[in-house]
Structure formats: C-alpha cells, structure tokens
Design a protein around this motif. Structure first.
Motif, short mmCIF file in Angstrom:
data_model
loop_
_atom_site.label_atom_id
_atom_site.label_comp_id
_atom_site.label_asym_id
_atom_site.label_seq_id
_atom_site.Cartn_x
_atom_site.Cartn_y
_atom_site.Cartn_z
N TYR A 98 13.59 -35.56 33.37
CA TYR A 98 12.97 -35.51 31.94
C TYR A 98 13.50 -36.85 31.56
O TYR A 98 13.40 -36.85 30.19
CB TYR A 98 13.13 -34.32 31.49
CG TYR A 98 12.40 -33.18 31.97
CD1 TYR A 98 11.41 -32.41 31.20
CD2 TYR A 98 12.95 -32.48 33.15
CE1 TYR A 98 10.54 -31.56 31.93
CE2 TYR A 98 11.97 -31.74 33.62
CZ TYR A 98 10.87 -31.05 32.95
OH TYR A 98 10.12 -29.92 33.53
N ARG A 151 7.33 -30.71 28.04
CA ARG A 151 8.40 -30.08 27.33
C ARG A 151 8.32 -30.19 25.84
O ARG A 151 8.76 -29.01 25.33
CB ARG A 151 9.90 -31.02 27.84
CG ARG A 151 11.11 -30.31 27.13
CD ARG A 151 12.30 -31.27 27.48
NE ARG A 151 13.59 -30.78 26.87
CZ ARG A 151 14.42 -31.71 26.46
NH1 ARG A 151 14.27 -32.99 26.58
NH2 ARG A 151 15.52 -31.38 26.00
N ARG A 185 8.13 -26.78 23.38
CA ARG A 185 9.05 -26.43 22.21
C ARG A 185 8.25 -26.20 21.03
O ARG A 185 8.97 -25.85 20.01
CB ARG A 185 9.91 -27.85 22.21
CG ARG A 185 11.00 -27.73 23.20
CD ARG A 185 11.79 -29.05 23.29
NE ARG A 185 12.65 -28.92 22.53
CZ ARG A 185 13.50 -29.90 22.20
NH1 ARG A 185 13.50 -31.07 22.75
NH2 ARG A 185 14.59 -29.74 21.47
N TRP A 193 9.54 -21.31 29.10
CA TRP A 193 10.55 -22.68 29.37
C TRP A 193 11.84 -22.31 28.81
O TRP A 193 11.99 -21.94 27.63
CB TRP A 193 9.79 -23.91 28.40
CG TRP A 193 10.57 -25.05 28.45
CD1 TRP A 193 11.45 -25.45 27.37
CD2 TRP A 193 10.60 -26.09 29.48
NE1 TRP A 193 11.89 -26.53 27.63
CE2 TRP A 193 11.57 -27.07 28.79
CE3 TRP A 193 10.40 -26.40 30.56
CZ2 TRP A 193 11.93 -28.30 29.59
CZ3 TRP A 193 10.42 -27.18 31.40
CH2 TRP A 193 11.33 -28.46 30.78
N GLU A 234 15.43 -23.68 27.38
CA GLU A 234 16.08 -25.04 26.92
C GLU A 234 17.42 -24.55 26.60
O GLU A 234 17.78 -23.33 25.72
CB GLU A 234 15.32 -25.32 25.54
CG GLU A 234 16.01 -26.30 24.81
CD GLU A 234 15.47 -27.79 25.55
OE1 GLU A 234 16.12 -28.72 25.11
OE2 GLU A 234 14.23 -27.77 25.99
#
Length: 185
Positions: free
Chosen positions: A9, A75, A79, A178, A180
């Motif tokens: 990433y 990503r 978010r 997702w 994080e």
C-alpha cells in the motif's frame, strides 16, 4: 498521528532509480567502448541487452506503483465509511519473501529473519450497520511496520507501534469490512 500501512500500500521509486543508475553506467561503458575503437557489431548486443534490462526494470516499477495506487485508493475509500472498534482475537505469522506471502510454509517452525515476517490479524467486531457480531481478516502487515526497538537502560526492547488488542473496522454499504490498526500515539 502516524499510520500503519499494510504490505503493498505504498508507492516506490527504487526501480526507476536503479534503472537510471544501471542505464547510465551501461551507456557510459558503451560510449567509451565505441570511442576507444570497438566495432558497433561488438557493442550493439550489449547495448540491446542493456536497453531491455532497463526497460524491464522501469516497467516492473510502473506496474507495482499502479497496483499500489489502486490499493491506496481502495483504502482511502473504505476509510470514508462508518467504523467500529474491533477486538484482535488472533495474530497469525506468515513467511513472506519480497512482500509475497507463502501460506503453506510453516512460519512458526522456520528460522525467520525479521524482514521475512508478516502478520495478518483476525478481528471480531460488531457491524455498525446491522449490529451483528462478525469476524474478518486484515491485510498483511510487515514486521517493521508493526514493531520498533527502543532503548531501555542498557538494553533494547521490542515495542509495538499499534494498540494490541484493538483495531478499527470500516464497513462499506455492501457490508465489506476493512481492518485498520490503531497506532500508538
């Protein structure tokens, strides 16, 4: 606050730098060989091979950066959605070479250098949209993005860069999660 970035990433320009250095040195050698009287038929195979190698290195770097750009955009998009605080219930060690996981390698039994360790986290969370308890698995994280060494007195200790036991889980409109990791501030 620093972010903890999963493997793959981030963009890199190392391939371009290596290609310029390699191409510059090889071009200089070709030029000097021609200047000192070498025939073109002797220098040409070397120059063609040099061109193919430099083009291959640049192409590899560009394709890697395109893939990383797509991952970074995904990503950033994830978010934007609502998130829940999840509980890390498992941290699994993987053997990785060059950022590629080898899932069938028995990572716990191998002598691994730190640069060949990667981790995936299994996180349990309560879905903010449905209220159900779910589990998901994170993207792979490299050892050096998760840990650092700090001097404590006369010795060095391994310190986590993330909150152990907690992670944010972002859920999009289709219900795709997702994970994080939360950095230690």
């Amino acid at each position: 606050m620093k972010e903890i970035v999963p493997i793959g990433y981030a963009k890199t320009h190392m391939g371009l730098i290596v290609a310029v250095m390699f191409g510059g040195w090889g071009g200089f050698l070709c030029f000097m060989a021609l200047r000192w009287g070498a025939e073109l038929s002797v220098v040409l195979p070397f120059a063609i091979l040099l061109f193919l190698l430099v083009a291959g290195i640049i192409l590899s770097d560009v394709t890697t950066n395109i893939k990383a750009g797509k991952r970074m955009a995904h990503r950033a998009e994830m978010r934007k959605y609502t998130h829940a605080k999840g509980e890390i219930i498992e941290k699994k060690l993987y053997f990785s070479v060059g950022g590629r996981e080898l899932p069938n390698a028995p990572a716990e039994e191998l002598y691994l250098r730190k640069k060949n360790k990667s981790y995936r986290f299994r996180v349990a969370f309560e879905d903010p949209r449905t209220g159900q308890r779910r589990e998901t698995v994170s993207e792979p994280y490299h050892f050096f993005s998760l840990y650092t060494y700090q001097r404590v007195g006369d010795r060095m200790e391994l310190v986590a860069k993330y909150r152990e036991g907690e992670a944010y889980v972002y859920v999009d409109l289709e219900g795709n999660p997702w994970v994080e990791l939360i950095p230690v501030s």
